[in-house]
Structure formats: C-alpha cells, structure tokens
Motif scaffolding. Structure first.
Motif, mmCIF file in Angstrom:
data_model
loop_
_atom_site.group_PDB
_atom_site.id
_atom_site.type_symbol
_atom_site.label_atom_id
_atom_site.label_comp_id
_atom_site.label_asym_id
_atom_site.label_seq_id
_atom_site.Cartn_x
_atom_site.Cartn_y
_atom_site.Cartn_z
ATOM 1 N N ASP A 10 -7.775 21.396 6.353
ATOM 2 C CA ASP A 10 -7.535 20.688 5.092
ATOM 3 C C ASP A 10 -6.133 20.980 4.564
ATOM 4 O OD1 ASP A 10 -10.064 19.617 5.212
ATOM 5 O OD2 ASP A 10 -10.934 20.969 3.702
ATOM 6 N N ILE A 11 -5.707 22.234 4.654
ATOM 7 C CA ILE A 11 -4.376 22.616 4.185
ATOM 8 C C ILE A 11 -3.308 21.947 5.046
ATOM 9 C CG2 ILE A 11 -2.766 24.544 3.900
ATOM 10 C CD1 ILE A 11 -5.214 26.258 3.089
ATOM 11 N N ASP A 12 -3.532 21.918 6.362
ATOM 12 C CA ASP A 12 -2.597 21.206 7.254
ATOM 13 C C ASP A 12 -2.503 19.741 6.857
ATOM 14 O OD1 ASP A 12 -1.646 23.230 8.884
ATOM 15 O OD2 ASP A 12 -3.273 23.013 10.358
ATOM 16 N N GLU A 13 -3.624 19.149 6.527
ATOM 17 C CA GLU A 13 -3.662 17.741 6.102
ATOM 18 C C GLU A 13 -2.879 17.553 4.802
ATOM 19 O OE1 GLU A 13 -4.227 13.788 6.130
ATOM 20 O OE2 GLU A 13 -4.859 15.121 7.740
ATOM 21 N N ILE A 14 -3.028 18.495 3.867
ATOM 22 C CA ILE A 14 -2.283 18.429 2.600
ATOM 23 C C ILE A 14 -0.788 18.495 2.883
ATOM 24 C CG2 ILE A 14 -1.747 19.705 0.480
ATOM 25 C CD1 ILE A 14 -4.730 20.539 0.405
ATOM 26 N N LEU A 15 -0.371 19.400 3.750
ATOM 27 C CA LEU A 15 1.050 19.531 4.097
ATOM 28 C C LEU A 15 1.582 18.255 4.742
ATOM 29 C CD1 LEU A 15 1.275 23.178 5.504
ATOM 30 C CD2 LEU A 15 2.392 22.295 3.461
ATOM 31 N N MET A 16 0.826 17.719 5.702
ATOM 32 C CA MET A 16 1.276 16.499 6.391
ATOM 33 C C MET A 16 1.347 15.319 5.428
ATOM 34 S SD MET A 16 -0.417 16.837 10.247
ATOM 35 C CE MET A 16 -1.505 15.538 9.902
ATOM 36 N N SER A 17 0.369 15.209 4.552
ATOM 37 C CA SER A 17 0.346 14.127 3.579
ATOM 38 C C SER A 17 1.542 14.225 2.629
ATOM 39 C CB SER A 17 -0.958 14.165 2.797
ATOM 40 O OG SER A 17 -0.941 13.240 1.745
ATOM 41 N N ALA A 18 1.824 15.437 2.163
ATOM 42 C CA ALA A 18 2.955 15.635 1.257
ATOM 43 C C ALA A 18 4.277 15.343 1.961
ATOM 44 C CB ALA A 18 2.941 17.065 0.726
ATOM 45 N N GLU A 19 4.388 15.786 3.206
ATOM 46 C CA GLU A 19 5.625 15.529 3.966
ATOM 47 C C GLU A 19 5.811 14.027 4.180
ATOM 48 O OE1 GLU A 19 8.012 17.348 7.803
ATOM 49 O OE2 GLU A 19 5.844 17.637 7.684
ATOM 50 N N GLU A 20 4.729 13.322 4.435
ATOM 51 C CA GLU A 20 4.783 11.862 4.606
ATOM 52 C C GLU A 20 5.231 11.187 3.314
ATOM 53 O OE1 GLU A 20 1.418 8.595 5.352
ATOM 54 O OE2 GLU A 20 1.529 10.120 6.935
ATOM 55 N N ARG A 21 4.693 11.644 2.175
ATOM 56 C CA ARG A 21 5.115 11.090 0.877
ATOM 57 C C ARG A 21 6.608 11.316 0.648
ATOM 58 N NH1 ARG A 21 1.231 13.807 -3.277
ATOM 59 N NH2 ARG A 21 2.944 13.337 -4.683
ATOM 60 N N MET A 22 7.098 12.498 1.020
ATOM 61 C CA MET A 22 8.511 12.806 0.855
ATOM 62 C C MET A 22 9.371 11.896 1.731
ATOM 63 S SD MET A 22 8.519 16.946 0.775
ATOM 64 C CE MET A 22 7.193 17.825 -0.023
ATOM 65 N N GLU A 23 8.938 11.689 2.977
ATOM 66 C CA GLU A 23 9.686 10.825 3.895
ATOM 67 C C GLU A 23 9.717 9.387 3.381
ATOM 68 O OE1 GLU A 23 7.847 11.401 7.707
ATOM 69 O OE2 GLU A 23 8.680 13.413 7.934
ATOM 70 N N LYS A 24 8.593 8.915 2.855
ATOM 71 C CA LYS A 24 8.555 7.564 2.291
ATOM 72 C C LYS A 24 9.496 7.443 1.098
ATOM 73 C CE LYS A 24 3.912 6.146 3.710
ATOM 74 N NZ LYS A 24 2.553 5.850 3.259
ATOM 75 N N ALA A 25 9.541 8.475 0.264
ATOM 76 C CA ALA A 25 10.430 8.471 -0.908
ATOM 77 C C ALA A 25 11.889 8.426 -0.470
ATOM 78 C CB ALA A 25 10.168 9.696 -1.776
ATOM 79 N N ILE A 26 12.230 9.167 0.583
ATOM 80 C CA ILE A 26 13.606 9.180 1.083
ATOM 81 C C ILE A 26 13.955 7.830 1.705
ATOM 82 C CG2 ILE A 26 15.133 10.210 2.822
ATOM 83 C CD1 ILE A 26 13.731 12.912 2.150
ATOM 84 N N THR A 27 13.017 7.214 2.410
ATOM 85 C CA THR A 27 13.237 5.879 2.972
ATOM 86 C C THR A 27 13.469 4.864 1.854
ATOM 87 O OG1 THR A 27 11.872 6.404 4.894
ATOM 88 C CG2 THR A 27 12.230 4.071 4.427
ATOM 89 N N ALA A 28 12.677 4.968 0.798
ATOM 90 C CA ALA A 28 12.855 4.071 -0.353
ATOM 91 C C ALA A 28 14.213 4.300 -1.007
ATOM 92 C CB ALA A 28 11.732 4.281 -1.366
ATOM 93 N N LEU A 29 14.652 5.560 -1.070
ATOM 94 C CA LEU A 29 15.967 5.863 -1.632
ATOM 95 C C LEU A 29 17.070 5.203 -0.811
ATOM 96 C CD1 LEU A 29 17.752 7.455 -3.659
ATOM 97 C CD2 LEU A 29 17.738 9.333 -1.998
ATOM 98 N N LYS A 30 16.956 5.292 0.513
ATOM 99 C CA LYS A 30 17.954 4.655 1.384
ATOM 100 C C LYS A 30 18.003 3.148 1.134
ATOM 101 C CE LYS A 30 17.561 7.999 5.161
ATOM 102 N NZ LYS A 30 17.065 8.228 6.524
ATOM 103 N N GLU A 31 16.832 2.529 1.004
ATOM 104 C CA GLU A 31 16.776 1.088 0.738
ATOM 105 C C GLU A 31 17.385 0.760 -0.618
ATOM 106 O OE1 GLU A 31 12.691 -0.046 1.222
ATOM 107 O OE2 GLU A 31 12.722 0.352 3.379
ATOM 108 N N ASN A 32 17.110 1.593 -1.620
ATOM 109 C CA ASN A 32 17.702 1.380 -2.943
ATOM 110 C C ASN A 32 19.211 1.552 -2.909
ATOM 111 O OD1 ASN A 32 15.298 0.782 -4.293
ATOM 112 N ND2 ASN A 32 14.890 2.929 -4.739
ATOM 113 N N PHE A 33 19.691 2.529 -2.136
ATOM 114 C CA PHE A 33 21.127 2.737 -2.021
ATOM 115 C C PHE A 33 21.821 1.544 -1.373
ATOM 116 C CE2 PHE A 33 21.513 7.674 -2.176
ATOM 117 C CZ PHE A 33 21.394 7.628 -3.551
ATOM 118 N N MET A 34 21.130 0.846 -0.472
ATOM 119 C CA MET A 34 21.722 -0.340 0.165
ATOM 120 C C MET A 34 22.044 -1.415 -0.870
ATOM 121 S SD MET A 34 19.612 -0.964 3.646
ATOM 122 C CE MET A 34 19.051 0.407 4.599
#
Length: 194
Positions: A10-34
């Motif tokens: 469960d903790i591994d799942e929480i970590l992976m989920s949080a890391e995925e959310r962070m990656e999505k946020a960074i991808t959205a930032l790149k798109e916004n910067f464009m």
C-alpha cells in the motif's frame, strides 16, 4: 507478517501514485510554458487556440499549415480556405495578444518585440505557473507523509521501514522541485533574451 507486506505494498502504491501526480503536474507545466510568449514567433502558442471546425473544437495546427518565415512572424495557411475567418476570430478572442492580418488566403501573425516591462510580466507569470506546480508536488508529498504516519501509528510497519519510505519520498519531491526550478529558469532566460 502478511499484514505488514500488504501495508508495504500500500505504501509503495502511495509513493507511485504521488510520483505520477508530480510527473503529470510537470508535464502540464511544460505545456503551459509553451503558451507563454517569448517575443519570438513560435507555432506552439497556437496549440491552445481552438476553432469551431464544423461543430468540433479543433486546434489551429490541425487544420492549417503553420510556418515561421522569420523570427517575429507566423503564417497560417488553412487547408480549407473557408475557415480563414473562423481562425482569425479564434485568435482575436484568445489571450495571445497578437492581431492577425487576413489577406484572403493566409493569416499573418506578427509578433512585435517585447518591451522590458512586458518581458518581466511574462517572467512573473511563468514563475507563478512554476509555483502552482510546486503546490501540487507539496500536496502529493503531504499525502505520502499522511499515509506513512498512519502506518507508523498503527505500528504495523517498523520504524526503520517508515524512515526508508520517508527518505525515498523526500528524494522524489526534491527531484520534482529541482525539475520545476530548472524549467522555470530556462523559461525566464528564454523570455528575457532580446
């Protein structure tokens, strides 16, 4: 023992989920910067502009050829000439800040050089986008820490395991924050370049 293994998963799942959310946020930032203008013509600023193409909102770059014949000019040549007015209208309605010139066959978008004041305004906007992304990363970190605190309070996982997960979470967060800061610095340099 089985309970501990389940909780560890469960903790591994929480970590992976949080890391995925962070990656999505960074991808959205790149798109916004464009979409942030830099004083040079860049076809990516048109990605967010949608035109009603026979009832379907369609990005300009999917219904026209976009060329950059010089540093401060974009030329939009629609494949369907009947869409010239619709594209022109969509650009005028957007927050692009550029007035299109429609000559009946193509639309020219002249990008004037940015003033120092305007550049600083765009840098401020870029920094705000970066800070908003950091908030998403911090919220993901909080979720991780809440999950770890619950596991610690339930005394199902050892203290050492909790400390290892906390250290891993901090590494993930630090990496995401560094990435965001790097992207923001690159964008600031790009905007301030004359």
């Amino acid at each position: 023992m089985i309970r501990e293994e389940t909780l560890m998963a469960d903790i591994d799942e929480i970590l992976m989920s949080a890391e995925e959310r962070m990656e999505k946020a960074i991808t959205a930032l790149k798109e916004n910067f464009m979409g942030v203008r830099t004083g040079r013509a860049n076809a990516m600023v048109l990605d967010r502009i949608k035109v009603d193409y026979y009832g379907v909102p369609t990005p300009v770059n999917q219904m026209a050829g976009v060329k950059t014949p010089e540093a401060h000019l974009l030329v939009i040549e629609p494949w369907d000439k009947g869409m010239l007015r619709a594209i022109e209208h969509a650009i005028l309605e957007s927050d692009l800040g550029v007035t299109p010139n429609n000559d009946g066959s193509v639309i020219r978008l002249p990008f004037p050089s940015l003033t120092e004041e305007r550049r600083r305004e765009y840098v401020k906007n870029a920094k705000k986008l970066a800070e908003d992304t950091k908030v998403v990363v911090r919220n993901a970190r909080r979720d991780i820490m809440d999950g770890l605190k619950k596991a610690k309070n339930d005394k199902i996982v050892s203290e050492d395991s909790i400390k290892d997960f906390e250290a891993e979470a901090e590494k993930i967060v630090s990496k995401a924050i560094e990435n965001i800061d790097s992207l923001a610095k690159e964008k600031e340099t790009e905007i301030m370049a004359v």
